[in-house]
Design a protein around this motif. Structure first.
Motif, short mmCIF file in Angstrom:
data_model
loop_
_atom_site.label_atom_id
_atom_site.label_comp_id
_atom_site.label_asym_id
_atom_site.label_seq_id
_atom_site.Cartn_x
_atom_site.Cartn_y
_atom_site.Cartn_z
N UNK A 163 0.81 -1.22 0.00
CA UNK A 163 0.00 0.00 0.00
C UNK A 163 0.84 1.27 0.00
N UNK A 164 2.06 1.20 0.52
CA UNK A 164 2.90 2.41 0.51
C UNK A 164 3.26 2.85 -0.90
N UNK A 165 3.18 1.92 -1.88
CA UNK A 165 3.48 2.29 -3.25
C UNK A 165 2.50 3.33 -3.78
N UNK A 166 1.25 3.21 -3.35
CA UNK A 166 0.24 4.19 -3.76
C UNK A 166 0.57 5.55 -3.15
N UNK A 167 0.98 5.54 -1.88
CA UNK A 167 1.33 6.79 -1.20
C UNK A 167 2.59 7.42 -1.79
N UNK A 168 3.49 6.58 -2.29
CA UNK A 168 4.72 7.08 -2.90
C UNK A 168 4.41 7.85 -4.19
N UNK A 169 3.39 7.42 -4.92
CA UNK A 169 2.98 8.16 -6.11
C UNK A 169 2.47 9.54 -5.70
N UNK A 190 -0.97 11.19 7.02
CA UNK A 190 -2.33 10.75 6.74
C UNK A 190 -2.33 9.49 5.86
N UNK A 191 -1.28 9.35 5.05
CA UNK A 191 -1.14 8.15 4.25
C UNK A 191 -0.97 6.92 5.12
N UNK A 217 9.17 1.51 5.18
CA UNK A 217 9.09 1.46 3.72
C UNK A 217 8.41 2.71 3.17
N UNK A 218 7.42 3.20 3.89
CA UNK A 218 6.72 4.42 3.49
C UNK A 218 7.67 5.61 3.43
N UNK A 219 8.49 5.76 4.46
CA UNK A 219 9.44 6.87 4.50
C UNK A 219 10.46 6.77 3.37
N UNK A 220 10.95 5.57 3.12
CA UNK A 220 11.97 5.39 2.08
C UNK A 220 11.42 5.72 0.70
N UNK A 276 -5.72 7.39 -1.67
CA UNK A 276 -5.65 6.36 -2.71
C UNK A 276 -6.63 6.67 -3.84
N UNK A 277 -7.80 7.17 -3.49
CA UNK A 277 -8.80 7.50 -4.51
C UNK A 277 -8.32 8.61 -5.43
N UNK A 278 -7.68 9.63 -4.85
CA UNK A 278 -7.17 10.72 -5.68
C UNK A 278 -6.00 10.26 -6.54
#
Length: 308
Positions: A163-169, A190-191, A217-220, A276-278
């Motif tokens: 899921x962090x891949x979506x936040x990375x975008x 918030x992610x 992983x999210x931070x990286x 994620x929706x946006x």
């Protein structure tokens, strides 16, 4: 003790994992579709099979391996981060369904391949319901420059990395729009809350998401141009088309496929996933990066945490 390992997938991550295991003195065979050896040959006598293929390649590889004679003692390690578009299953769920008698271990963490290949220190997590299998995989990859932790919540480990891949975008788009540090911090925070909300709904443990495979992983990936998903968001924010970005990308940005599957599931199950929706709307070309930001900023005000 020397362990016989087969790594399926000779991309950046598969090659890195093969290098780490080989550096620890293990016997490693690396295989891809371009290999001259057959999959049957490289799987012969393997004690651990590592799958490091793209999400689209997981099911075909599983079907190939399933057609061979695989002992129940073989441990499968999945290092793929994504959701299957047709079944919405995670990679480990696909492997476990095909091999119900075998132990399946999930490997995920803040692991940018180029940094590890350059000899920089890193850490990761191996998660499994079979902790003995996880401990064996831990010893295979753990070293003075690559620290490996175990976890008994494989779903949480896997979802954090997925899921962090979506936040990375989203983070890449944030930087591409030059929105500043405050906006980036708010987005990542918030992610993480969104990732935890999804994970809890699907049965993962909250604590896992505060670990290396979640927050780490999210931070990286939200802060490094080495992240392919970050590159996608950044490219869209500076006016490039998704087709152009993906054509010139080294490897696969799994967040592109994940966002679509995730939003579809979340809508079905009534899970709130505004970021994620946006991201999905942005990838579909239904909104501009700036309009996506405006949509998030103009949402109804609410408490930061759920009140009792």
């Amino acid at each position: 003790m020397e362990t016989k390992i087969t790594v399926i997938g000779a991309g950046a991550w598969g090659s890195t994992l093969a290098f780490l295991a080989e550096a620890n003195g293990h016997q490693v065979r690396l295989w891809s579709r371009q290999s001259s050896s057959t999959l049957a040959d490289v799987l012969a006598d393997a004690e651990i099979v590592v799958s490091a293929v793209s999400m689209k390649g997981v099911r075909p590889v599983v079907e190939q391996v399933k057609s061979l004679e695989i002992g129940k003692q073989v441990i499968f390690v999945t290092a793929t981060k994504g959701l299957d578009a047709s079944t919405t299953c995670t990679p480990s769920q696909i492997w476990q369904a095909a091999f119900p008698a075998n132990s399946v271990v999930v490997l995920a963490g803040p692991n940018l391949s180029k940094e590890i290949q350059a000899g920089l220190p890193a850490a990761t997590v191996v998660g499994s319901h079979d902790l003995e299998a996880a401990k064996l995989v831990q010893t295979v990859f753990n070293s003075g420059r690559f620290r490996v932790y175990t976890n008994d919540d494989p779903l949480g480990v896997e979802l954090g990395g997925t899921l962090k891949n979506v936040m990375a975008i989203a983070a890449g788009a944030c930087d591409g729009l030059q929105l500043g540090t405050n906006a980036k911090a708010a987005l990542v925070t918030r992610g993480l809350a969104e990732i935890i909300r999804i994970g809890n709904h699907w049965g993962a443990k909250t604590d896992t998401f505060y670990g290396l495979s979640g927050l780490g992983d999210l931070l990286a990936t939200c802060n490094s141009p080495l992240s392919r998903n970050y590159q996608v968001g950044y490219g869209l924010a500076i006016g490039k088309s998704l087709t152009e970005i993906l054509t010139n990308l080294e490897g696969t940005a799994e967040g592109v496929n994940t966002s679509q599957v995730l939003v579809h599931l979340a809508n079905q199950q009534g899970i709130s996933v505004p970021i994620s929706s946006e991201v999905d709307r942005l990838l579909q070309g239904n909104v501009t990066p700036q309009a996506a930001v405006n949509s998030l900023m103009l949402r109804d005000v609410k408490p930061e945490t759920h009140l009792p």
